[in-house]
Design an enzyme around this catalytic site. Structure first.
Site, PDB file in Angstrom:
ATOM      1  CB  SER A   1      -0.955   0.012   1.196  1.00 38.75           C
ATOM      2  OG  SER A   1      -2.104  -0.768   0.912  1.00 38.75           O
TER       3      SER A   1
ATOM      4  CB  SER B   1      -4.369   1.643   3.885  1.00 44.86           C
ATOM      5  OG  SER B   1      -3.499   1.259   2.857  1.00 44.86           O
TER       6      SER B   1
ATOM      7  CE  LYS C   1      -4.594   1.920  -0.714  1.00 43.19           C
ATOM      8  NZ  LYS C   1      -3.939   0.601  -0.549  1.00 43.19           N
TER       9      LYS C   1
END
Length: 445
Positions: free
Chosen positions: A67, A131, A70
């Site tokens: 993640s 997230s 991101k």
């Protein structure tokens, strides 16, 4: 009696020797703090202001960032807002693809609702704080029309940022295999996002410097979203929860955690103390606990061992190079000096490893290496560069060194026509005399 006295002396001597040996063998606090032994596959520590690299370990090894991907999605969304393509109040609805991902608890899903308008701010908060993958996909589709098009934007932006090692195949950081038939068009169905620690740090460097507002969201321990409370996966924030107290780190306000089976536990952190911001990255640690403890080690190292110091203040003059020659002026020389402080982020005890070197602007000089009057006070005559005589890890942003201007400390006016004429006449007779002397020497050689 004498033997007993000698025996006591011998025992005391042995104890003293052992004590001295123990003290000598024990690491001094400064020495212990100056080293970092990390339980991470790859890591890096960077000064967020200058981009100076303070520590690295296998920093160029490309690994799945999970993640932490991101961060690029956040950057592109914030850039779209800045350009006016969308706003925080722009609304969008959730596609079947984003809905299916968001409803999957194994994908950090918040459980989005279809046939409902969500603002960009709502979706961004869920992405940055919790997230959430579904909201990430929804934002990608809003900005680019499809996640496939958004991935192209991600790779293009990575190239513009000059990330050394990267491959983006989706906006969320999940493995494409997990997305099933919804994997972004134009990417490998088995593809995985890839970043090195160096690339993740450079991405974070651009994010916090270009869009500091990102920290307003990454620093939120909790937030309300769609009638529920979402929690930040960054345990180093002040969560006010007993379970996380051990991980709290003063000054941490971001940035992005990441985890998949393939990636392990990753974390790109940033913290600010007394105006000094650091960025750290740890990749492929073996647990949530480890990624935060190893991050604390990196930040401790940065804050305990490095600090800003004004090594060469404004007006500094290099010994033996304090002046430049001037012709056709009322004075024969002019003093030169630095026009600003030379502040350096340096490791403790390394002050003497820094020197200054001058680079005089040759376009300011005549063919004999002289300035031609008039010279104005404050006129830039070159640059002074800081030189470090030690192991230099370089800069995350490609910077090669620090330079400041070298300027004239006072004005030198042009001499009047009469004095210039006298000078020229003097030069003429001097040259004439020299030629005559050379000619006479030639007769007798």
């Amino acid at each position: 009696m004498k033997h007993k006295y000698i025996g006591k002396i011998s025992i005391m001597t042995m104890i003293f020797a052992l004590f001295v040996s123990f003290i000598a063998a024990s690491p001094k606090p400064a020495d212990a703090a100056s080293t970092v032994n990390l339980k991470a596959k790859s890591a890096i520590l960077v000064d967020a202001d200058s981009g100076k690299i303070l520590y690295e370990k296998n920093a160029d090894q490309a690994l799945p960032p999970a993640s932490m991907t991101k961060m690029m999605t956040e950057y592109i969304v914030l850039e779209a807002i800045k350009k006016g393509d969308i706003s925080w109040d722009t609304t969008t609805q959730i596609s079947d693809y984003a809905y299916s991902i968001s409803g999957n608890a194994t994908f950090s899903g918040v459980g989005l609702t279809q046939d409902k308008n969500y603002t960009v701010k709502e979706l961004y908060k869920a992405m940055a704080i919790n997230s959430d993958n579904g909201t990430t996909i929804a934002l990608a589709e809003l900005v680019a029309g499809s996640e496939g098009n958004f991935v192209k934007m991600m790779n293009k932006k990575a190239k513009e940022m000059k990330l050394p090692d990267y491959k983006f195949v989706n906006s969320s950081g999940l493995d494409n295999e997990s997305l099933g038939k919804n994997y972004p068009k134009g990417t490998d169905p088995d593809g995985v996002d890839m970043l090195s620690a160096r690339s993740a740090a450079l991405l974070a460097y651009h994010l916090v410097n270009d869009f500091p507002e990102a920290l307003e969201y990454s620093s939120m321990p909790k937030a309300k979203f769609d009638k529920q409370t979402i929690t930040n996966w960054n345990w180093m924030l002040p969560h006010h929860t007993v379970n996380f107290d051990q991980y709290y780190y003063e000054g941490v306000d971001g940035l992005k955690t990441g985890h998949t089976d393939l990636a392990g536990y990753c974390f790109t952190a940033t913290a600010e103390r007394d105006g000094h911001r650091l960025i750290s990255v740890v990749m492929k640690t073996n647990s949530e606990d480890t990624r935060f403890k190893e991050t604390a080690k990196l930040l401790d190292y940065g804050y305990s061992q490095f600090g800003q110091k004004n090594l060469f203040p404004t007006g500094y003059q290099l010994k033996g190079k304090k002046t430049l020659p001037v012709v056709k002026g009322k004075e024969d020389t002019v003093d030169i000096a630095t026009n600003n402080d030379f502040k350096v982020l340096l490791k403790k005890g390394e002050e003497k490893k820094y020197k200054i070197t001058y680079h005089i602007d040759k376009s300011k000089l005549n063919e004999d290496g002289q300035l031609v009057a008039p010279v104005k006070k404050g006129e830039k005559l070159g640059t002074a560069e800081i030189v470090y005589k030690g192991k230099d890890l370089g800069y995350i942003n490609g910077k090669t060194g620090s330079q400041i201007d070298l300027v004239a400390t006072k004005s030198v006016d042009k001499s009047n026509w009469f004095m210039l004429a006298l000078g020229a006449l003097g030069d003429f007779f001097t040259n004439l005399f020299s030629s005559a002397v050379d000619m006479v020497k030639g007769w007798f050689s």
